[in-house]
Design a protein around this motif. Structure first.
Motif, mmCIF file in Angstrom:
data_model
loop_
_atom_site.group_PDB
_atom_site.id
_atom_site.type_symbol
_atom_site.label_atom_id
_atom_site.label_comp_id
_atom_site.label_asym_id
_atom_site.label_seq_id
_atom_site.Cartn_x
_atom_site.Cartn_y
_atom_site.Cartn_z
ATOM 1 N N LYS A 167 0.834 -1.203 0.000
ATOM 2 C CA LYS A 167 0.000 0.000 0.000
ATOM 3 C C LYS A 167 0.865 1.248 0.000
ATOM 4 O O LYS A 167 0.599 2.201 -0.738
ATOM 5 C CB LYS A 167 -0.926 -0.010 1.218
ATOM 6 C CG LYS A 167 -1.890 1.154 1.241
ATOM 7 C CD LYS A 167 -2.874 1.021 2.382
ATOM 8 C CE LYS A 167 -3.895 2.138 2.329
ATOM 9 N NZ LYS A 167 -4.898 2.005 3.377
ATOM 10 N N GLN A 168 1.923 1.260 0.809
ATOM 11 C CA GLN A 168 2.829 2.416 0.843
ATOM 12 C C GLN A 168 3.510 2.610 -0.506
ATOM 13 O O GLN A 168 3.659 3.736 -0.975
ATOM 14 C CB GLN A 168 3.877 2.241 1.957
ATOM 15 C CG GLN A 168 3.302 2.309 3.346
ATOM 16 C CD GLN A 168 2.581 3.627 3.615
ATOM 17 O OE1 GLN A 168 3.019 4.687 3.183
ATOM 18 N NE2 GLN A 168 1.464 3.548 4.314
ATOM 19 N N HIS A 169 3.922 1.522 -1.145
ATOM 20 C CA HIS A 169 4.551 1.605 -2.459
ATOM 21 C C HIS A 169 3.578 2.187 -3.474
ATOM 22 O O HIS A 169 3.936 3.045 -4.290
ATOM 23 C CB HIS A 169 5.033 0.225 -2.908
ATOM 24 C CG HIS A 169 5.712 0.230 -4.229
ATOM 25 N ND1 HIS A 169 5.060 -0.038 -5.401
ATOM 26 C CD2 HIS A 169 7.010 0.494 -4.559
ATOM 27 C CE1 HIS A 169 5.896 0.058 -6.403
ATOM 28 N NE2 HIS A 169 7.101 0.371 -5.919
ATOM 29 N N PHE A 170 2.324 1.749 -3.418
ATOM 30 C CA PHE A 170 1.296 2.264 -4.336
ATOM 31 C C PHE A 170 1.089 3.754 -4.122
ATOM 32 O O PHE A 170 1.027 4.522 -5.073
ATOM 33 C CB PHE A 170 -0.016 1.506 -4.131
ATOM 34 C CG PHE A 170 -1.149 2.036 -4.949
ATOM 35 C CD1 PHE A 170 -1.269 1.679 -6.279
ATOM 36 C CD2 PHE A 170 -2.106 2.871 -4.395
ATOM 37 C CE1 PHE A 170 -2.315 2.152 -7.057
ATOM 38 C CE2 PHE A 170 -3.148 3.353 -5.157
ATOM 39 C CZ PHE A 170 -3.260 2.998 -6.486
ATOM 40 N N LEU A 171 0.971 4.180 -2.856
ATOM 41 C CA LEU A 171 0.762 5.602 -2.575
ATOM 42 C C LEU A 171 1.954 6.441 -3.023
ATOM 43 O O LEU A 171 1.769 7.555 -3.528
ATOM 44 C CB LEU A 171 0.494 5.794 -1.085
ATOM 45 C CG LEU A 171 -0.825 5.185 -0.579
ATOM 46 C CD1 LEU A 171 -0.904 5.297 0.944
ATOM 47 C CD2 LEU A 171 -2.004 5.873 -1.232
ATOM 48 N N LYS A 172 3.151 5.915 -2.863
ATOM 49 C CA LYS A 172 4.350 6.629 -3.304
ATOM 50 C C LYS A 172 4.341 6.794 -4.828
ATOM 51 O O LYS A 172 4.674 7.852 -5.351
ATOM 52 C CB LYS A 172 5.605 5.881 -2.872
ATOM 53 C CG LYS A 172 6.889 6.644 -3.144
ATOM 54 C CD LYS A 172 8.133 5.822 -2.887
ATOM 55 C CE LYS A 172 8.227 5.347 -1.460
ATOM 56 N NZ LYS A 172 9.480 4.612 -1.192
ATOM 57 N N GLU A 173 3.943 5.744 -5.538
ATOM 58 C CA GLU A 173 3.887 5.795 -7.005
ATOM 59 C C GLU A 173 2.835 6.798 -7.473
ATOM 60 O O GLU A 173 3.007 7.433 -8.508
ATOM 61 C CB GLU A 173 3.582 4.411 -7.580
ATOM 62 C CG GLU A 173 4.722 3.427 -7.439
ATOM 63 C CD GLU A 173 5.917 3.794 -8.303
ATOM 64 O OE1 GLU A 173 5.720 4.257 -9.446
ATOM 65 O OE2 GLU A 173 7.038 3.626 -7.825
ATOM 66 N N GLN A 174 1.741 6.940 -6.719
ATOM 67 C CA GLN A 174 0.676 7.854 -7.132
ATOM 68 C C GLN A 174 1.089 9.326 -6.968
ATOM 69 O O GLN A 174 0.572 10.185 -7.638
ATOM 70 C CB GLN A 174 -0.594 7.581 -6.320
ATOM 71 C CG GLN A 174 -1.196 6.240 -6.571
ATOM 72 C CD GLN A 174 -1.492 5.992 -8.030
ATOM 73 O OE1 GLN A 174 -2.120 6.814 -8.703
ATOM 74 N NE2 GLN A 174 -1.028 4.881 -8.560
ATOM 75 N N LYS A 175 2.035 9.603 -6.085
ATOM 76 C CA LYS A 175 2.479 10.982 -5.855
ATOM 77 C C LYS A 175 3.380 11.477 -6.971
ATOM 78 O O LYS A 175 3.592 12.664 -7.109
ATOM 79 C CB LYS A 175 3.175 11.085 -4.517
ATOM 80 C CG LYS A 175 2.235 10.928 -3.352
ATOM 81 C CD LYS A 175 2.973 11.036 -2.033
ATOM 82 C CE LYS A 175 2.013 10.844 -0.887
ATOM 83 N NZ LYS A 175 2.687 10.905 0.408
ATOM 84 N N ARG A 176 3.949 10.578 -7.750
ATOM 85 C CA ARG A 176 4.857 10.969 -8.833
ATOM 86 C C ARG A 176 4.161 11.687 -9.927
ATOM 87 O O ARG A 176 3.107 11.599 -10.280
ATOM 88 C CB ARG A 176 5.556 9.745 -9.414
ATOM 89 C CG ARG A 176 6.577 9.200 -8.495
ATOM 90 C CD ARG A 176 7.280 8.093 -9.208
ATOM 91 N NE ARG A 176 8.206 7.446 -8.298
ATOM 92 C CZ ARG A 176 9.048 6.513 -8.648
ATOM 93 N NH1 ARG A 176 9.083 6.114 -9.893
ATOM 94 N NH2 ARG A 176 9.842 5.968 -7.791
#
Length: 135
Positions: free
Chosen positions: A126-135
């Motif tokens: 989930k953290q990886h997904f949220l990080k990718e969405q901020k890009r």
């Protein structure tokens, strides 16, 4: 005594008929579905689909797709009643469309129907997904 014999025969016949009807009814586990691994080829300019079994885990460079049916559109494939499983997440949707004209390695363009649901297998995913969405 004769009544008990007739009642017993009737109960036996009734139970046999119910068993036969239940045996002919389609069960959810025998419904037809497609299940395969969708991943880029070695040159990463095309997608390949390899059949997958129920026990297969999603590879790091691909997605396991399970769907009831599919249809082809211009430069796209639409998966009906689809479940997409990658290493860290699972997506279910009535329709999931992969745009074949936008394939570049692991960057595949997906369009999901509005009823999609996204679940994560781990908190790190989930953290990886949220990080990718901020890009």
């Amino acid at each position: 005594m004769r009544r008990y014999t007739i009642a017993s025969c009737f109960a036996f016949v009734f139970a046999t008929v119910l068993f036969a009807i239940a045996d002919d009814a389609p069960s959810p586990s025998t419904e037809k579905s497609f299940r395969f691994v969708l991943q880029p080829n070695e040159s990463k300019d095309r997608l390949t689909a390899v059949p997958a079994s129920e026990n297969d885990e999603p590879p790091k460079n691909g997605t396991i797709v399970t769907c009831a049916s599919l249809r082809f559109e211009k430069n796209a494939i639409v998966f009906i009643d689809a479940t997409l499983e990658s290493a860290g997440e699972r997506i279910t949707a009535t329709e999931a469309t992969v745009q074949l004209d936008k394939v570049s390695g692991l960057d595949v363009s997906w369009n999901l129907s509005e009823d999609f649901k996204l679940t994560f297998k781990t908190a790190e995913a989930k953290q990886h997904f949220l990080k990718e969405q901020k890009r």
